[in-house]
Design a protein around this motif. Sequence first.
Motif, PDB file in Angstrom:
ATOM      1  N   VAL A   1      -9.072 -31.283 -25.692  1.00  0.00           N
ATOM      2  CA  VAL A   1      -8.909 -29.963 -26.283  1.00  0.00           C
ATOM      3  C   VAL A   1      -7.732 -29.947 -27.248  1.00  0.00           C
ATOM      4  O   VAL A   1      -7.805 -29.340 -28.324  1.00  0.00           O
ATOM      5  N   ALA A   2      -6.651 -30.622 -26.893  1.00  0.00           N
ATOM      6  CA  ALA A   2      -5.504 -30.702 -27.803  1.00  0.00           C
ATOM      7  C   ALA A   2      -5.919 -31.359 -29.120  1.00  0.00           C
ATOM      8  O   ALA A   2      -5.521 -30.911 -30.208  1.00  0.00           O
TER       9      ALA A   2
ATOM     10  N   SER B   1      -9.032 -11.954 -38.531  1.00  0.00           N
ATOM     11  CA  SER B   1     -10.144 -12.445 -39.348  1.00  0.00           C
ATOM     12  C   SER B   1     -10.561 -13.844 -38.920  1.00  0.00           C
ATOM     13  O   SER B   1     -11.640 -14.311 -39.282  1.00  0.00           O
ATOM     14  N   SER B   2      -9.695 -14.511 -38.144  1.00  0.00           N
ATOM     15  CA  SER B   2      -9.988 -15.862 -37.677  1.00  0.00           C
ATOM     16  C   SER B   2     -10.190 -15.852 -36.170  1.00  0.00           C
ATOM     17  O   SER B   2      -9.287 -15.461 -35.416  1.00  0.00           O
ATOM     18  N   ILE B   3     -11.376 -16.275 -35.727  1.00  0.00           N
ATOM     19  CA  ILE B   3     -11.667 -16.363 -34.298  1.00  0.00           C
ATOM     20  C   ILE B   3     -12.293 -17.714 -34.010  1.00  0.00           C
ATOM     21  O   ILE B   3     -12.827 -18.379 -34.901  1.00  0.00           O
ATOM     22  N   SER B   4     -12.228 -18.125 -32.747  1.00  0.00           N
ATOM     23  CA  SER B   4     -12.745 -19.440 -32.376  1.00  0.00           C
ATOM     24  C   SER B   4     -13.240 -19.433 -30.940  1.00  0.00           C
ATOM     25  O   SER B   4     -13.014 -18.476 -30.189  1.00  0.00           O
ATOM     26  N   SER B   5     -13.887 -20.546 -30.554  1.00  0.00           N
ATOM     27  CA  SER B   5     -14.381 -20.688 -29.184  1.00  0.00           C
ATOM     28  C   SER B   5     -14.465 -22.170 -28.812  1.00  0.00           C
ATOM     29  O   SER B   5     -15.549 -22.714 -28.608  1.00  0.00           O
ATOM     30  N   PRO B   6     -13.316 -22.857 -28.732  1.00  0.00           N
ATOM     31  CA  PRO B   6     -13.326 -24.297 -28.435  1.00  0.00           C
ATOM     32  C   PRO B   6     -13.757 -24.606 -27.008  1.00  0.00           C
ATOM     33  O   PRO B   6     -13.556 -23.798 -26.097  1.00  0.00           O
ATOM     34  N   GLY B   7     -14.330 -25.797 -26.835  1.00  0.00           N
ATOM     35  CA  GLY B   7     -14.820 -26.194 -25.520  1.00  0.00           C
ATOM     36  C   GLY B   7     -14.112 -27.413 -24.969  1.00  0.00           C
ATOM     37  O   GLY B   7     -13.430 -28.154 -25.688  1.00  0.00           O
ATOM     38  N   ALA B   8     -14.298 -27.634 -23.679  1.00  0.00           N
ATOM     39  CA  ALA B   8     -13.585 -28.697 -22.964  1.00  0.00           C
ATOM     40  C   ALA B   8     -13.938 -30.098 -23.450  1.00  0.00           C
ATOM     41  O   ALA B   8     -13.159 -31.034 -23.258  1.00  0.00           O
ATOM     42  N   PHE B   9     -15.108 -30.264 -24.081  1.00  0.00           N
ATOM     43  CA  PHE B   9     -15.515 -31.588 -24.553  1.00  0.00           C
ATOM     44  C   PHE B   9     -15.194 -31.780 -26.031  1.00  0.00           C
ATOM     45  O   PHE B   9     -15.649 -32.742 -26.650  1.00  0.00           O
ATOM     46  N   GLY B  10     -14.427 -30.858 -26.614  1.00  0.00           N
ATOM     47  CA  GLY B  10     -13.980 -30.988 -27.991  1.00  0.00           C
ATOM     48  C   GLY B  10     -14.743 -30.174 -29.014  1.00  0.00           C
ATOM     49  O   GLY B  10     -14.248 -29.935 -30.112  1.00  0.00           O
TER      50      GLY B  10
ATOM     51  N   ARG C   1     -27.878 -33.324 -30.008  1.00  0.00           N
ATOM     52  CA  ARG C   1     -27.669 -32.195 -29.095  1.00  0.00           C
ATOM     53  C   ARG C   1     -26.757 -32.614 -27.951  1.00  0.00           C
ATOM     54  O   ARG C   1     -27.004 -33.614 -27.281  1.00  0.00           O
ATOM     55  N   VAL C   2     -25.711 -31.834 -27.724  1.00  0.00           N
ATOM     56  CA  VAL C   2     -24.725 -32.146 -26.701  1.00  0.00           C
ATOM     57  C   VAL C   2     -24.339 -30.877 -25.960  1.00  0.00           C
ATOM     58  O   VAL C   2     -24.739 -29.767 -26.324  1.00  0.00           O
ATOM     59  N   ALA C   3     -23.532 -31.040 -24.915  1.00  0.00           N
ATOM     60  CA  ALA C   3     -22.990 -29.891 -24.182  1.00  0.00           C
ATOM     61  C   ALA C   3     -21.807 -29.330 -24.962  1.00  0.00           C
ATOM     62  O   ALA C   3     -20.849 -30.046 -25.234  1.00  0.00           O
ATOM     63  N   VAL C   4     -21.866 -28.056 -25.314  1.00  0.00           N
ATOM     64  CA  VAL C   4     -20.810 -27.455 -26.134  1.00  0.00           C
ATOM     65  C   VAL C   4     -19.729 -26.785 -25.287  1.00  0.00           C
ATOM     66  O   VAL C   4     -18.766 -26.240 -25.818  1.00  0.00           O
ATOM     67  N   ALA C   5     -19.902 -26.814 -23.965  1.00  0.00           N
ATOM     68  CA  ALA C   5     -18.904 -26.275 -23.025  1.00  0.00           C
ATOM     69  C   ALA C   5     -18.545 -24.829 -23.377  1.00  0.00           C
ATOM     70  O   ALA C   5     -19.439 -24.015 -23.583  1.00  0.00           O
ATOM     71  N   SER C   6     -17.257 -24.512 -23.479  1.00  0.00           N
ATOM     72  CA  SER C   6     -16.842 -23.113 -23.648  1.00  0.00           C
ATOM     73  C   SER C   6     -17.198 -22.518 -25.001  1.00  0.00           C
ATOM     74  O   SER C   6     -17.013 -21.309 -25.204  1.00  0.00           O
ATOM     75  N   SER C   7     -17.711 -23.313 -25.903  1.00  0.00           N
ATOM     76  CA  SER C   7     -18.248 -22.746 -27.141  1.00  0.00           C
ATOM     77  C   SER C   7     -19.487 -21.907 -26.849  1.00  0.00           C
ATOM     78  O   SER C   7     -19.969 -21.172 -27.719  1.00  0.00           O
ATOM     79  N   SER C   8     -19.993 -22.004 -25.616  1.00  0.00           N
ATOM     80  CA  SER C   8     -21.078 -21.136 -25.150  1.00  0.00           C
ATOM     81  C   SER C   8     -20.646 -19.674 -25.098  1.00  0.00           C
ATOM     82  O   SER C   8     -21.483 -18.770 -25.228  1.00  0.00           O
TER      83      SER C   8
ATOM     84  N   LEU D   1     -16.805 -35.307 -25.843  1.00  0.00           N
ATOM     85  CA  LEU D   1     -15.868 -36.341 -25.444  1.00  0.00           C
ATOM     86  C   LEU D   1     -15.433 -36.148 -24.002  1.00  0.00           C
ATOM     87  O   LEU D   1     -15.437 -35.038 -23.474  1.00  0.00           O
ATOM     88  N   SER D   2     -15.041 -37.242 -23.374  1.00  0.00           N
ATOM     89  CA  SER D   2     -14.407 -37.180 -22.061  1.00  0.00           C
ATOM     90  C   SER D   2     -12.933 -37.521 -22.240  1.00  0.00           C
ATOM     91  O   SER D   2     -12.506 -37.945 -23.323  1.00  0.00           O
ATOM     92  N   GLY D   3     -12.153 -37.339 -21.188  1.00  0.00           N
ATOM     93  CA  GLY D   3     -10.736 -37.656 -21.270  1.00  0.00           C
ATOM     94  C   GLY D   3     -10.479 -39.099 -21.650  1.00  0.00           C
ATOM     95  O   GLY D   3      -9.499 -39.410 -22.336  1.00  0.00           O
ATOM     96  N   ALA D   4     -11.380 -39.988 -21.246  1.00  0.00           N
ATOM     97  CA  ALA D   4     -11.211 -41.410 -21.550  1.00  0.00           C
ATOM     98  C   ALA D   4     -11.452 -41.717 -23.026  1.00  0.00           C
ATOM     99  O   ALA D   4     -11.080 -42.788 -23.511  1.00  0.00           O
ATOM    100  N   ASP D   5     -12.091 -40.763 -23.750  1.00  0.00           N
ATOM    101  CA  ASP D   5     -12.425 -40.998 -25.153  1.00  0.00           C
ATOM    102  C   ASP D   5     -11.283 -40.669 -26.113  1.00  0.00           C
ATOM    103  O   ASP D   5     -11.353 -41.014 -27.297  1.00  0.00           O
ATOM    104  N   VAL D   6     -10.262 -39.970 -25.613  1.00  0.00           N
ATOM    105  CA  VAL D   6      -9.240 -39.420 -26.500  1.00  0.00           C
ATOM    106  C   VAL D   6      -7.857 -39.656 -25.909  1.00  0.00           C
ATOM    107  O   VAL D   6      -7.610 -39.354 -24.740  1.00  0.00           O
ATOM    108  N   SER D   7      -6.945 -40.150 -26.723  1.00  0.00           N
ATOM    109  CA  SER D   7      -5.557 -40.222 -26.282  1.00  0.00           C
ATOM    110  C   SER D   7      -4.892 -38.891 -26.613  1.00  0.00           C
ATOM    111  O   SER D   7      -5.015 -38.388 -27.720  1.00  0.00           O
ATOM    112  N   GLY D   8      -4.245 -38.276 -25.631  1.00  0.00           N
ATOM    113  CA  GLY D   8      -3.563 -37.009 -25.858  1.00  0.00           C
ATOM    114  C   GLY D   8      -4.327 -35.780 -25.413  1.00  0.00           C
ATOM    115  O   GLY D   8      -3.802 -34.672 -25.517  1.00  0.00           O
TER     116      GLY D   8
END
Length: 375
Positions: free
Chosen positions: A355-356, A317-326, A93-100, A345-352
């Motif tokens: 969200v990208a 037909s395609s919708i999404s709800s991505p969050g700040a932690f990936g 269980r994690v924080a889903v951020a904007s997927s809320s 994830l945090s910014g330190a966990d990902v190069s680039g």
Amino acid sequence: MTAGLRIGSVGLCFILWACGGASVPAPEEAGAAVLTEASALLPDAGSPWAPVSAMVTARAAQAGVTSMGIAVYDSLDRKVYEQMVGDFTPDQRVAVASSSKMVSGVVLFDVIRQGLLTLDSTTGQVLGWTGDKANITLRHLLSFTSGLEPSNPCTSRVTFTLAECVAQIATIPVRAPPGTRFDYGSVHLQVAARMAEVVTGRTWNTLFAQTLATPLGLPADVTYYTAPTQILGTTNPLVAGGLRASMNEYAKLLALVYHRGRYAGLEKGTLGLFVAQTREPYPSVIVGNSPMADLGYPYRYGLTAWLECTTPATGCSSISSPGAFGWTPWMERDAGYYAILGMQLSGADVSGGVVAFSVDLERDLKPLIRTALGN
């Protein structure tokens, strides 16, 4: 529950259930199904899922991501593919951020189904707002076109109530007239949730629990927090980004959206509201704050969901709800599946950029998943 297979030095877990290109039943029929586990198989080089596995593995390695997962469900709610990277698990269980946001939309849709609100209910009618804020409708709030400033410090105050936060939001001058400007942010849904609290007489988390969590068999810990990564604050829940859930838990919520509110014997919202969710209500708006535009994507916004197609005014037909932690849930109803990229994830966990990484991966996985499903 099926046990995943751990292989290699990078610790990948794969679960595969081959389903082929079965026809897609009507949402009302498919909605009667319950999520089922897949059998444990490792996709070999000839498997239609091998390209999905290869892309997830390669992208994670390139970005330095060592903890994430993906799960794909077909239109009968069968888990047809699952892959874990590192120590991430589908029950973590994690924080889903904007997927809320997409989940919050379902709660609000059901308040409308009960006749307590409509998409045209205004802040003036429900909250007693006056002046240039009085004509903001629930439709404006759910599409982030209310004209309100999209952020406010009160949304992070763990000692506040939702009512106190929205009272503070009411004192801030508007940025634009309702329906003329899109600004992605947390304020819109905070106000919408307060409208739901007023007409139901229940707090947001009670409303979420009674509407979705309890009927879907989700534990009490699947709830909204003010500070979800710290698991703090429930009296002023961050309605646009405070939910915590695991992939297996969130899948039930996503299934309900996929089946337009008809799933596992439940009826939440109306079919018309879920159709409206897939359309941009104000196509001529000025686009202000848009994280998708910042990433170079032309996606517009419907009701609590990104519209991933070239015809947002008439529906996607395609919708999404991505969050700040990936964390990134999406669905392609025309292809008969829904999916979750799970991670925190945090910014330190990902190069680039987090969200990208997740949104680019979602986009590039889509054709591979369609092919694997026989579409």
